[in-house]
Write a protein that holds these residues in place. Structure first.
Motif, PDB file in Angstrom:
ATOM      1  N   SER A  48       0.848  -1.195   0.000  1.00  0.00           N
ATOM      2  CA  SER A  48       0.000   0.000   0.000  1.00  0.00           C
ATOM      3  C   SER A  48       0.879   1.239   0.000  1.00  0.00           C
ATOM      4  CB  SER A  48      -0.873   0.005   1.264  1.00  0.00           C
ATOM      5  OG  SER A  48      -1.621   1.200   1.340  1.00  0.00           O
ATOM      6  N   THR A  49       0.408   2.287  -0.620  1.00  0.00           N
ATOM      7  CA  THR A  49       1.052   3.575  -0.401  1.00  0.00           C
ATOM      8  C   THR A  49       0.391   4.185   0.845  1.00  0.00           C
ATOM      9  OG1 THR A  49      -0.521   4.626  -1.890  1.00  0.00           O
ATOM     10  CG2 THR A  49       1.561   3.920  -2.850  1.00  0.00           C
ATOM     11  N   ASP A  50       0.862   5.382   1.230  1.00  0.00           N
ATOM     12  CA  ASP A  50       0.326   5.935   2.490  1.00  0.00           C
ATOM     13  C   ASP A  50      -0.898   6.826   2.259  1.00  0.00           C
ATOM     14  OD1 ASP A  50       1.549   8.067   1.333  1.00  0.00           O
ATOM     15  OD2 ASP A  50       2.969   8.457   2.951  1.00  0.00           O
ATOM     16  N   ASP A  51      -1.434   6.828   1.020  1.00  0.00           N
ATOM     17  CA  ASP A  51      -2.614   7.672   0.814  1.00  0.00           C
ATOM     18  C   ASP A  51      -3.878   6.893   1.157  1.00  0.00           C
ATOM     19  OD1 ASP A  51      -4.202   6.985  -1.960  1.00  0.00           O
ATOM     20  OD2 ASP A  51      -2.125   6.341  -1.958  1.00  0.00           O
ATOM     21  N   LEU A  66      -4.953   2.796   1.385  1.00  0.00           N
ATOM     22  CA  LEU A  66      -5.256   2.193   2.695  1.00  0.00           C
ATOM     23  C   LEU A  66      -6.667   1.604   2.692  1.00  0.00           C
ATOM     24  CD1 LEU A  66      -3.583   4.899   4.970  1.00  0.00           C
ATOM     25  CD2 LEU A  66      -2.767   2.574   4.573  1.00  0.00           C
ATOM     26  N   LEU A 126       4.472  -0.850   3.193  1.00  0.00           N
ATOM     27  CA  LEU A 126       4.359   0.494   2.624  1.00  0.00           C
ATOM     28  C   LEU A 126       5.297   0.634   1.448  1.00  0.00           C
ATOM     29  CD1 LEU A 126       4.124   2.812   5.744  1.00  0.00           C
ATOM     30  CD2 LEU A 126       2.421   2.592   3.911  1.00  0.00           C
ATOM     31  N   VAL A 174       7.452   5.346  -0.234  1.00  0.00           N
ATOM     32  CA  VAL A 174       7.429   6.289   0.893  1.00  0.00           C
ATOM     33  C   VAL A 174       8.626   7.229   0.821  1.00  0.00           C
ATOM     34  CG1 VAL A 174       6.203   4.704   2.434  1.00  0.00           C
ATOM     35  CG2 VAL A 174       8.702   4.761   2.474  1.00  0.00           C
ATOM     36  N   ARG A 176       5.618  10.526   9.652  1.00  0.00           N
ATOM     37  CA  ARG A 176       4.486  10.149   8.782  1.00  0.00           C
ATOM     38  C   ARG A 176       4.527   8.648   8.467  1.00  0.00           C
ATOM     39  NH1 ARG A 176       4.851  13.734   4.342  1.00  0.00           N
ATOM     40  NH2 ARG A 176       5.291  12.140   2.797  1.00  0.00           N
ATOM     41  N   ASN A 177       5.726   8.133   8.217  1.00  0.00           N
ATOM     42  CA  ASN A 177       5.828   6.698   7.902  1.00  0.00           C
ATOM     43  C   ASN A 177       5.416   5.835   9.092  1.00  0.00           C
ATOM     44  OD1 ASN A 177       6.723   7.463   5.427  1.00  0.00           O
ATOM     45  ND2 ASN A 177       8.893   7.091   5.840  1.00  0.00           N
ATOM     46  N   ALA A 203       1.716   5.902   9.228  1.00  0.00           N
ATOM     47  CA  ALA A 203       1.126   5.068   8.167  1.00  0.00           C
ATOM     48  C   ALA A 203       1.276   3.586   8.523  1.00  0.00           C
ATOM     49  CB  ALA A 203       1.794   5.369   6.842  1.00  0.00           C
TER      50      ALA A 203
END
Ligand code: ATP
Ligand code: MG
Length: 323
Positions: free
Chosen positions: A171-174, A178, A205, A208, A215-216, A219
């Protein structure tokens, strides 16, 4: 050619007499979250003549086989025939030392219709794929099969969930990606409730900003929260953003580890050109400066993945996983 039909009610299929192949499905219904990049990166690192790996490209886009690994192949024919008719899977051999690939491509585009009609036509795609994978893995002695899945195709996704042993969710963090993790976690639980043996190993993730530590971390916590109830957690390592490396890797069909060597060759050539005052030849630009840190992320991910598989196979509890 006749359909290979093995209804659920027909008792144990041929596959159940074989050991479960160590098939790791990399999936998220959302597009562009790193599924193909992760399959190619892991395959390139783990495969060697003494530890053979199979990649199955179950995506009609054929990204992992064609773009990442540079395998033209049969455009998805073998996988389509295996799913529909129970034909043996025919991989392209030794695309790298110890790495074979069942290609994806446009011939998988008709699969959703075929699979949706399976209950009426008597086709059992889950049994067909499981049998095909088990037979091939047993015959070829692969230590691992990595399955890349496409975005959106939920009918094929359910077949892959029912046929695989492990699941990794990138997944990306957007928020949209999610959401995709949450949807997939729900799909996974439904597959398990229906009797699938698949185990969720964790979510990872992708893309990133390596400097955005807070932020990471947030997430990663969000990912682990989404997986709550499944017994799995987010992977500790993540795949950093490196657009230049991603462009070079796809255009040249290189895995991250191969890209590191290509970048070193490129630097050496450039130094020589400067020393001899020769002008660089025009042509294909090379964007990456140093893809080493990206390759190291994949190395960490490969290590963590293999540790998590070992923990499951050694009988550690779900609580221990991912710590
Ligand atoms: N480390 C990276 N940083 C930035 N971009 C990347 C990185 N690795 C790969 N990419 C690019 O991100 C995009 C999405 O990656 P990828 O194709 O692996 O995702 P996917 O989930 O398989 O997509 P799809 O759902 O379309 O199959 C691609 O354009 C790829 O080249
Ligand atoms: Mg893909």
């Amino acid at each position: 050619m006749t359909a290979h039909a093995t209804p659920d009610t027909a008792g144990p299929s041929a596959a159940s007499s074989r050991p479960w192949p160590r098939a790791v499905l990399v999936a998220n219904q959302k597009g562009g979250v790193g599924k193909s990049s992760i399959v190619a990166g892991l395959a390139g690192l783990i495969a060697r003549p003494t530890a053979r790996v199979l990649v199955v490209d179950a995506d009609q886009q054929g990204n992992v086989s064609r773009n990442n690994l540079g395998v033209a192949g049969d455009r998805g024919r073998s996988l389509a025939m295996a799913l529909q008719y129970g034909e043996p899977l025919r991989p392209v051999r030794e695309v790298r030392p110890g790495l074979d690939v069942v290609p994806g491509g446009p011939l998988l585009a008709g699969m959703p219709g075929v699979l949706a009609a399976a209950p009426q036509t008597g086709i059992d795609p889950v049994s067909n794929l499981r049998t095909g994978l088990a037979a091939l893995c047993q015959q070829e002695g692969y230590v691992l099969a990595l399955i890349d899945s496409g975005p959106g195709d939920t009918v094929l996704l359910d077949v892959l969930l029912a046929s695989s042993r492990y699941l990794v969710v990138p997944s990306t963090d957007d928020e949209a990606s999610l959401d995709g993790v949450e949807l997939l976690a729900a799909r996974y639980l439904r597959a398990r409730a229906a009797g699938a043996a698949i185990e969720l190993l964790g979510a990872v993730l992708f893309n990133v900003n390596a400097r955005a530590c807070v932020r990471n971390a947030m997430a990663g916590t969000a990912l682990s929260d989404l997986l709550a109830g499944s017994g799995a957690r987010a992977f500790a390592c993540a795949v950093r953003s490196d657009r230049a490396a991603a462009l070079d890797a796809r255009r040249r069909h290189l895995t991250p580890a191969e890209l590191v060597m290509e970048a070193a060759r490129h630097r050496a050539r450039r130094i020589e050109q400067l020393a001899t005052r020769t002008r660089p030849l025009g042509g294909d630009p090379f964007w990456s400066r140093d893809p080493t840190r990206l390759a190291n992320d994949y190395q960490d991910l490969a290590r963590e993945l293999l540790e998590r598989i070992a923990a499951v196979e050694d009988g550690s509890s779900g609580e221990d996983r991912g710590q």
